[in-house]
Scaffold this active site. Structure first.
Site, PDB file in Angstrom:
ATOM      1  N   TRP A   1     -15.195  52.083 -82.792  1.00 41.11           N
ATOM      2  CA  TRP A   1     -13.895  51.908 -82.129  1.00 41.11           C
ATOM      3  C   TRP A   1     -13.566  50.447 -81.936  1.00 41.11           C
ATOM      4  O   TRP A   1     -12.414  50.042 -82.100  1.00 41.11           O
ATOM      5  CB  TRP A   1     -13.855  52.677 -80.805  1.00 41.11           C
ATOM      6  CG  TRP A   1     -13.929  54.151 -81.008  1.00 41.11           C
ATOM      7  CD1 TRP A   1     -14.935  55.002 -80.621  1.00 41.11           C
ATOM      8  CD2 TRP A   1     -12.976  54.994 -81.699  1.00 41.11           C
ATOM      9  NE1 TRP A   1     -14.656  56.288 -81.026  1.00 41.11           N
ATOM     10  CE2 TRP A   1     -13.459  56.315 -81.677  1.00 41.11           C
ATOM     11  CE3 TRP A   1     -11.749  54.747 -82.328  1.00 41.11           C
ATOM     12  CZ2 TRP A   1     -12.768  57.390 -82.260  1.00 41.11           C
ATOM     13  CZ3 TRP A   1     -11.064  55.813 -82.907  1.00 41.11           C
ATOM     14  CH2 TRP A   1     -11.571  57.107 -82.862  1.00 41.11           C
TER      15      TRP A   1
ATOM     16  N   ASP B   1     -11.586  49.084 -73.462  1.00 45.15           N
ATOM     17  CA  ASP B   1     -11.357  50.440 -73.928  1.00 45.15           C
ATOM     18  C   ASP B   1     -12.410  51.295 -73.222  1.00 45.15           C
ATOM     19  O   ASP B   1     -13.605  51.162 -73.490  1.00 45.15           O
ATOM     20  CB  ASP B   1     -11.525  50.496 -75.454  1.00 45.15           C
ATOM     21  CG  ASP B   1     -11.409  51.919 -76.003  1.00 45.15           C
ATOM     22  OD1 ASP B   1     -11.199  52.860 -75.224  1.00 45.15           O
ATOM     23  OD2 ASP B   1     -11.531  52.056 -77.247  1.00 45.15           O
TER      24      ASP B   1
ATOM     25  N   LYS C   1     -11.076  62.726 -73.158  1.00 51.24           N
ATOM     26  CA  LYS C   1     -12.528  62.782 -72.942  1.00 51.24           C
ATOM     27  C   LYS C   1     -12.852  63.004 -71.471  1.00 51.24           C
ATOM     28  O   LYS C   1     -13.354  64.050 -71.123  1.00 51.24           O
ATOM     29  CB  LYS C   1     -13.185  61.528 -73.495  1.00 51.24           C
ATOM     30  CG  LYS C   1     -13.262  61.603 -75.031  1.00 51.24           C
ATOM     31  CD  LYS C   1     -13.185  60.297 -75.732  1.00 51.24           C
ATOM     32  CE  LYS C   1     -13.013  60.521 -77.233  1.00 51.24           C
ATOM     33  NZ  LYS C   1     -12.514  59.348 -77.929  1.00 51.24           N
TER      34      LYS C   1
END
Ligand SMILES: *Cc1c(COP(=O)(O)O)cnc(C)c1O
Length: 361
Positions: A103, A173, A197
């Site tokens: 990511w 993030d 999530k």
């Protein structure tokens, strides 16, 4: 509820059963309005209350004051990968990025399309098994910000400290570990997370930003890309993903009602200890794929002695009611995602299953 499984999917992922029940209860007639919240206008008093409550709960749970803006945006965490550089890499500024997994690599790629990224730590050299220490971070003094990925969902590593930036904005993030444990959220000028999530249903991204950072955003961008637009309108500049935001609000209430991040952390520690202790008991059988100090509490990655055994493990686990355990294709093996909504019982039962599976195989 006999047919609900223990859902270890990495995302979208398990949602607290209590939250799902409220959604079910309120679905046809939202609090006497005679319609569902999905059918309500985003300008209605009903939705306005959902939005206001969600914003208030974010500040409360993360210990932030009014100088932090709370936004519910679209485009996923992936949109933030380019929206951040579009707003803050102006005038030739570079953004510093710690590259700790897939990511962050994507975030760097987007930053390089829009402006310039400086790689403050290159985790790929060691196969992304390690979170950089403060000394390993190379942060140029003139950078616009340092961007980190607090939990690396795919590789299974997580920061267990907050980097010092010497005054530069720290941006994170937090898609896969937001609200999973206590920390000083005030150290961040910005953090963001896709909801799917730890916060609820897919469709919205929570973005929290200090006013100081917001003031630096780029006013020459189209309205929806400039953070000031949605911050100023409390995410109501255009039609928000109201259903997803409503679910986030319910998840935040669920967190608050159990005692906030302190309580959530306690359960999460017990959960990860359950699995890691078992792995450490049989380190040649359940082989962790990352350095111990960098281990994630949310996504626990491991390999078994052979790919054949891994396949068998995943199939037998599924038959026993534990789903979503297959590791990401770039790591292979098994990944146990223990997001907030996974009850302790799920981790305990899985640890028992792992013990039995090892005995039999
Ligand atoms: C899942 C994930 C993303 C991607 O989120 P989208 O909402 O699908 O764009 C980004 N970063 C991290 C750390 C993730 O776990």
């Amino acid at each position: 509820m006999a047919n609900r499984v223990f859902n270890f999917n990495p995302g979208p992922s398990t949602i607290p059963l209590d939250v799902l029940k409220i959604v079910q209860d309120e679905l046809l007639d939202y609090r006497g309005s005679g319609m569902s919240i999905i059918e309500s206008s985003h300008r209605s008093p009903e939705y306005d209350e959902v939005n206001e409550q969600a914003i208030k709960l974010v500040r409360e749970i993360f210990g932030l004051d009014d100088s932090y803006h709370v936004m519910f945006l679209t485009g996923g965490a992936s949109q933030q990968f380019f929206q951040i550089p579009m707003n803050f890499l102006v005038g030739g500024k570079v953004g510093a990025y710690a590259d700790t997994g897939s990511w962050s690599t994507k975030a760097i790629k987007e930053a390089d399309i829009v402006g310039k990224a400086h790689v403050a730590f290159a985790g790929k050299e060691k196969g992304f098994v390690h979170i950089p220490t403060q000394d390993e971070l190379d942060i140029p003094s003139g950078a616009a910000y340092l961007h980190i990925t607090t939990n690396n969902t795919i590789k299974g590593t997580q920061y267990h400290y907050l980097p010092e930036t010497n005054g530069l904005p720290l941006i994170a993030d937090m898609s896969s570990d937001i609200a999973s444990h206590r920390m000083d959220y005030k150290k961040f000028d910005m953090f963001y997370a896709g909801a799917q999530k730890n916060l609820g249903a897919a469709g919205t991204t929570l973005v929290v930003m200090s006013d100081a950072l917001l003031q630096k955003s780029n006013d020459s961008l189209p309205s929806l890309l400039n953070y000031k637009t949605q911050a100023g309108k409390k995410s109501l500049y255009n039609t928000p993903p109201s259903f997803a935001i409503y679910v986030v609000k319910l998840v935040l209430e669920w967190i608050k009602n159990q005692g906030g991040l302190k309580a959530v952390e306690k359960t999460n520690v017990a959960k990860k200890d359950c699995i890691y202790q078992l792995m450490d008991l049989h380190p040649d059988y359940y082989r962790g794929t990352v350095e111990k100090e960098s281990r994630s509490w949310m996504n626990l990655t491991m390999r078994l002695p052979s790919e054949e055994l891994e396949k068998k493990f995943i199939a037998e686990a599924k038959a026993a009611g534990f789903v979503g355990l297959k590791g990401h294709r770039s790591v292979g093996g098994v990944r146990v995602s223990l997001y907030n909504a996974m009850p302790l019982e799920g981790a305990e039962k899985l640890a028992e299953f792992m013990e039995t599976f090892k005995k039999n195989n």
